[in-house]
Write a protein that holds these residues in place. Structure first.
Motif, PDB file in Angstrom:
ATOM      1  N   ALA A  39      53.908  47.349  35.870  1.00 38.59           N
ATOM      2  CA  ALA A  39      54.670  46.236  36.555  1.00 38.59           C
ATOM      3  C   ALA A  39      55.146  45.165  35.824  1.00 38.59           C
ATOM      4  N   ALA A  40      54.501  44.746  34.841  1.00 40.73           N
ATOM      5  CA  ALA A  40      54.514  43.316  34.117  1.00 40.73           C
ATOM      6  C   ALA A  40      54.061  43.387  32.658  1.00 40.73           C
ATOM      7  N   GLY A  41      54.489  42.493  31.943  1.00 41.39           N
ATOM      8  CA  GLY A  41      53.755  42.162  30.668  1.00 41.39           C
ATOM      9  C   GLY A  41      53.867  43.422  29.779  1.00 41.39           C
ATOM     10  N   ASN A  49      45.321  53.771  24.473  1.00 35.12           N
ATOM     11  CA  ASN A  49      44.552  52.970  25.223  1.00 35.12           C
ATOM     12  C   ASN A  49      44.642  51.460  24.966  1.00 35.12           C
ATOM     13  N   THR A  50      44.838  50.553  25.913  1.00 39.37           N
ATOM     14  CA  THR A  50      44.881  49.147  25.548  1.00 39.37           C
ATOM     15  C   THR A  50      43.480  48.424  25.599  1.00 39.37           C
ATOM     16  N   ALA A  51      43.214  47.876  24.488  1.00 37.23           N
ATOM     17  CA  ALA A  51      41.871  47.088  24.329  1.00 37.23           C
ATOM     18  C   ALA A  51      42.227  45.747  24.255  1.00 37.23           C
ATOM     19  N   SER A  52      41.708  45.052  22.995  1.00 33.92           N
ATOM     20  CA  SER A  52      42.074  43.605  22.797  1.00 33.92           C
ATOM     21  C   SER A  52      41.381  43.233  21.705  1.00 33.92           C
ATOM     22  N   ASP A  97      51.392  51.504  38.941  1.00 33.65           N
ATOM     23  CA  ASP A  97      50.660  49.996  38.982  1.00 33.65           C
ATOM     24  C   ASP A  97      50.378  49.972  40.519  1.00 33.65           C
ATOM     25  N   VAL A  98      49.703  48.762  40.842  1.00 30.16           N
ATOM     26  CA  VAL A  98      49.367  48.399  42.170  1.00 30.16           C
ATOM     27  C   VAL A  98      50.504  47.630  42.978  1.00 30.16           C
ATOM     28  N   ASP A  99      51.229  46.949  42.072  1.00 32.88           N
ATOM     29  CA  ASP A  99      52.273  46.084  42.328  1.00 32.88           C
ATOM     30  C   ASP A  99      53.674  46.647  42.418  1.00 32.88           C
ATOM     31  N   PRO A 158      45.832  44.060  21.399  1.00 38.51           N
ATOM     32  CA  PRO A 158      46.502  42.780  21.407  1.00 38.51           C
ATOM     33  C   PRO A 158      45.564  41.426  21.352  1.00 38.51           C
ATOM     34  N   GLY A 159      46.214  40.637  20.449  1.00 44.98           N
ATOM     35  CA  GLY A 159      45.876  39.027  20.723  1.00 44.98           C
ATOM     36  C   GLY A 159      46.338  38.385  21.860  1.00 44.98           C
ATOM     37  N   VAL A 160      46.190  37.170  21.893  1.00 45.72           N
ATOM     38  CA  VAL A 160      46.959  36.484  23.087  1.00 45.72           C
ATOM     39  C   VAL A 160      48.209  36.807  23.169  1.00 45.72           C
ATOM     40  N   GLU A 177      51.928  36.398  25.471  1.00 44.30           N
ATOM     41  CA  GLU A 177      52.553  35.902  26.702  1.00 44.30           C
ATOM     42  C   GLU A 177      52.993  36.683  27.925  1.00 44.30           C
ATOM     43  N   THR A 178      51.731  36.882  28.897  1.00 42.66           N
ATOM     44  CA  THR A 178      52.225  37.434  30.119  1.00 42.66           C
ATOM     45  C   THR A 178      51.383  36.970  31.211  1.00 42.66           C
ATOM     46  N   PRO A 179      51.877  37.236  32.330  1.00 41.89           N
ATOM     47  CA  PRO A 179      51.276  36.969  33.495  1.00 41.89           C
ATOM     48  C   PRO A 179      49.532  36.729  33.478  1.00 41.89           C
ATOM     49  N   ILE A 180      48.794  37.642  32.661  1.00 43.51           N
ATOM     50  CA  ILE A 180      47.462  37.563  32.638  1.00 43.51           C
ATOM     51  C   ILE A 180      47.040  36.271  32.140  1.00 43.51           C
ATOM     52  N   LEU A 181      47.732  35.529  31.658  1.00 41.05           N
ATOM     53  CA  LEU A 181      47.317  34.217  31.177  1.00 41.05           C
ATOM     54  C   LEU A 181      47.002  33.217  32.272  1.00 41.05           C
ATOM     55  N   GLU A 182      47.968  33.467  33.480  1.00 43.51           N
ATOM     56  CA  GLU A 182      47.448  32.658  34.680  1.00 43.51           C
ATOM     57  C   GLU A 182      46.307  33.001  35.193  1.00 43.51           C
ATOM     58  N   ASN A 197      46.886  51.097  30.308  1.00 40.70           N
ATOM     59  CA  ASN A 197      47.192  49.805  29.959  1.00 40.70           C
ATOM     60  C   ASN A 197      46.668  48.829  30.903  1.00 40.70           C
ATOM     61  N   ALA A 198      46.767  49.363  32.249  1.00 34.05           N
ATOM     62  CA  ALA A 198      46.223  48.565  33.355  1.00 34.05           C
ATOM     63  C   ALA A 198      44.839  47.708  33.032  1.00 34.05           C
ATOM     64  N   GLY A 199      44.868  46.496  33.278  1.00 31.16           N
ATOM     65  CA  GLY A 199      43.847  45.626  32.852  1.00 31.16           C
ATOM     66  C   GLY A 199      43.698  44.309  33.756  1.00 31.16           C
TER      67      GLY A 199
HETATM   68  N1  LIG Z   1      48.103  39.229  27.533  1.00 30.42           N
HETATM   69  C1  LIG Z   1      47.183  39.194  26.658  1.00 30.42           C
HETATM   70  O1  LIG Z   1      46.898  38.044  26.079  1.00 30.42           O
HETATM   71  C2  LIG Z   1      46.360  40.349  26.424  1.00 30.42           C
HETATM   72  C3  LIG Z   1      45.419  40.240  25.283  1.00 30.42           C
HETATM   73  C4  LIG Z   1      44.748  41.497  24.993  1.00 30.42           C
HETATM   74  C5  LIG Z   1      44.809  42.428  25.605  1.00 30.42           C
HETATM   75  N2  LIG Z   1      45.404  42.550  26.966  1.00 30.42           N
HETATM   76  C6  LIG Z   1      45.520  43.739  28.070  1.00 30.42           C
HETATM   77  O2  LIG Z   1      46.708  44.200  28.087  1.00 30.42           O
HETATM   78  C7  LIG Z   1      46.785  45.091  29.344  1.00 30.42           C
HETATM   79  C8  LIG Z   1      48.208  44.615  29.814  1.00 30.42           C
HETATM   80  O3  LIG Z   1      48.028  43.061  30.237  1.00 30.42           O
HETATM   81  P1  LIG Z   1      49.147  42.223  30.222  1.00 30.42           P
HETATM   82  O4  LIG Z   1      48.775  41.251  29.475  1.00 30.42           O
HETATM   83  O5  LIG Z   1      50.465  42.857  30.426  1.00 30.42           O
HETATM   84  O6  LIG Z   1      48.938  41.609  31.936  1.00 30.42           O
HETATM   85  P2  LIG Z   1      49.527  41.783  33.338  1.00 30.42           P
HETATM   86  O7  LIG Z   1      48.658  41.070  34.356  1.00 30.42           O
HETATM   87  O8  LIG Z   1      50.982  41.143  33.085  1.00 30.42           O
HETATM   88  O9  LIG Z   1      49.687  43.167  33.486  1.00 30.42           O
HETATM   89  C9  LIG Z   1      48.550  43.907  33.865  1.00 30.42           C
HETATM   90  C10 LIG Z   1      48.962  45.077  34.882  1.00 30.42           C
HETATM   91  O10 LIG Z   1      47.669  45.721  35.321  1.00 30.42           O
HETATM   92  C11 LIG Z   1      48.150  45.930  36.571  1.00 30.42           C
HETATM   93  N3  LIG Z   1      46.798  46.287  37.466  1.00 30.42           N
HETATM   94  C12 LIG Z   1      45.743  45.513  37.686  1.00 30.42           C
HETATM   95  N4  LIG Z   1      44.782  46.220  38.304  1.00 30.42           N
HETATM   96  C13 LIG Z   1      45.395  47.475  38.668  1.00 30.42           C
HETATM   97  C14 LIG Z   1      44.824  48.739  39.117  1.00 30.42           C
HETATM   98  N5  LIG Z   1      43.619  48.572  39.655  1.00 30.42           N
HETATM   99  N6  LIG Z   1      45.708  49.778  39.213  1.00 30.42           N
HETATM  100  C15 LIG Z   1      46.901  49.601  38.716  1.00 30.42           C
HETATM  101  N7  LIG Z   1      47.213  48.709  37.819  1.00 30.42           N
HETATM  102  C16 LIG Z   1      46.564  47.431  37.914  1.00 30.42           C
HETATM  103  C17 LIG Z   1      48.665  44.680  37.341  1.00 30.42           C
HETATM  104  O11 LIG Z   1      49.165  44.799  38.560  1.00 30.42           O
HETATM  105  C18 LIG Z   1      49.609  44.238  36.188  1.00 30.42           C
HETATM  106  O12 LIG Z   1      50.810  44.696  36.432  1.00 30.42           O
HETATM  107  C19 LIG Z   1      45.521  44.526  29.968  1.00 30.42           C
HETATM  108  O13 LIG Z   1      44.774  45.624  29.728  1.00 30.42           O
HETATM  109  C20 LIG Z   1      44.977  43.521  29.440  1.00 30.42           C
HETATM  110  O14 LIG Z   1      43.640  43.484  29.126  1.00 30.42           O
HETATM  111  C21 LIG Z   1      46.139  41.451  27.221  1.00 30.42           C
END
Ligand SMILES: NC(=O)c1ccc[n+]([C@@H]2O[C@H](COP(=O)([O-])OP(=O)(O)OC[C@H]3O[C@@H](n4cnc5c(N)ncnc54)[C@H](O)[C@@H]3O)[C@@H](O)[C@H]2O)c1
Length: 245
Positions: free
Chosen positions: A14-16, A137-140, A37-39, A183-185, A187-192, A86-88
């Motif tokens: 749903a995002a990012g 699979n999305t780690a970090s 997604d849940v969103d 991924p490293g840091v 720019e997605t909504p997770i930063l908020e 990828n959800a996290g």
């Molecule tokens: N943005 C970063 O800096 C960064 C860095 C390293 C890893 N990651 C990882 O990347 C992945 C994607 O994150 P993003 O940065 O796009 O963030 P994001 O918040 O934009 O996207 C995460 C999505 O996961 C969904 N989600 C959360 N809980 C859920 C559930 N129980 N069931 C289904 N969907 C669910 C959210 O609704 C959201 O749309 C995550 O696993 C995150 O840990 C992100």
């Protein structure tokens, strides 16, 4: 694997990073995307952006911790060739060890258990269809560096890395390639969500000193992993280089 003509399931779409990957798969000619997604509002926007020119997008409202609902996505006759788990979430404030226990349990359920469950469901589905497959699979990068303020997050992502590496043997057995992206840091909504709704002040100076990824950078890495038929039990790290001064 050539993404053209394939079916892909993406969680956290749903995002990012998930949304950017849906768009990237569509651009590579995927015929069908199941975006989960849940969103629901975010999924509708991803569907609008990714659908078109030969790509059908099916929206699936799914909480990845609901393993029965997750399994139902694999029940149809159609073969799913690519799965992006990828959800996290992050813990958010207060920093560890103040993190509420329920939040820790939820984080591990979403970030690690659902990735193991999603991979297992995908592997069994791919074995049954006999066409092989690619699972990412999305780690970090947080999986590689100790991080006291969100130690549960770092641990959950390290778990994703070792789980994905352990599944590498499925390539020779079943033609199913499991890999991870770190991924490293980005720019997605997770930063908020790091600040519980607002970008935390401590993040500002950190972000000034590094090169921040865009979601499309991570999506491009996921595409490369899916397309590289040699990769299995492996991971791709997208660390944040220092910004040019
Ligand atoms: N943005 C970063 O800096 C960064 C860095 C390293 C890893 N990651 C990882 O990347 C992945 C994607 O994150 P993003 O940065 O796009 O963030 P994001 O918040 O934009 O996207 C995460 C999505 O996961 C969904 N989600 C959360 N809980 C859920 C559930 N129980 N069931 C289904 N969907 C669910 C959210 O609704 C959201 O749309 C995550 O696993 C995150 O840990 C992100």
């Amino acid at each position: 694997m050539d993404i053209k003509g394939k079916t892909a399931l993406i969680t956290g779409a749903a995002a990012g990073i998930g949304r950017a990957t849906a768009i990237a798969f569509a651009e590579r000619g995927a015929t069908r995307l199941l975006i989960a997604d849940v969103d629901e509002a975010g999924l509708a926007e991803t569907a609008r952006l990714a659908a078109g020119d030969g790509t059908r997008v099916d929206v699936c409202k799914l909480d990845v911790t609901d393993s029965d609902a997750f399994a139902a996505l694999f029940d149809g006759d159609a073969s799913i060739d690519i799965v992006f788990n990828n959800a996290g979430i992050v813990s958010g404030p207060p920093p560890y060890p103040g993190t509420p226990i329920k939040r820790i349990e939820l984080l591990v359920a979403i970030n690690l258990t659902s990735v193991i469950v999603g991979t297992t469901l995908a592997v069994r589905h791919m074995q049954a269809h006999g066409r092989g497959g690619a699972i990412v699979n999305t780690a970090s990068t947080g999986a590689l560096n100790p991080y006291i303020d969100d130690a549960p997050y770092a641990a959950s992502k390290a778990g994703v890395v070792m789980f994905s590496r352990s599944c590498g043997a499925l390539k020779d057995r079943d033609g199913i390639r499991v890999n991870a992206v770190l991924p490293g840091v980005t720019e997605t909504p997770i930063l908020e969500k790091l600040g519980g709704g607002e970008r935390p002040e401590w993040l500002g100076p950190i972000m000034e000193g590094i090169r921040i990824h865009q979601p499309s950078d991570i999506a491009a890495a996921v595409v490369r992993i899916v397309e590289d038929d040699e990769m299995a039990g492996d991971y791709v790290t997208l660390s944040n280089d220092r910004a040019a001064s």
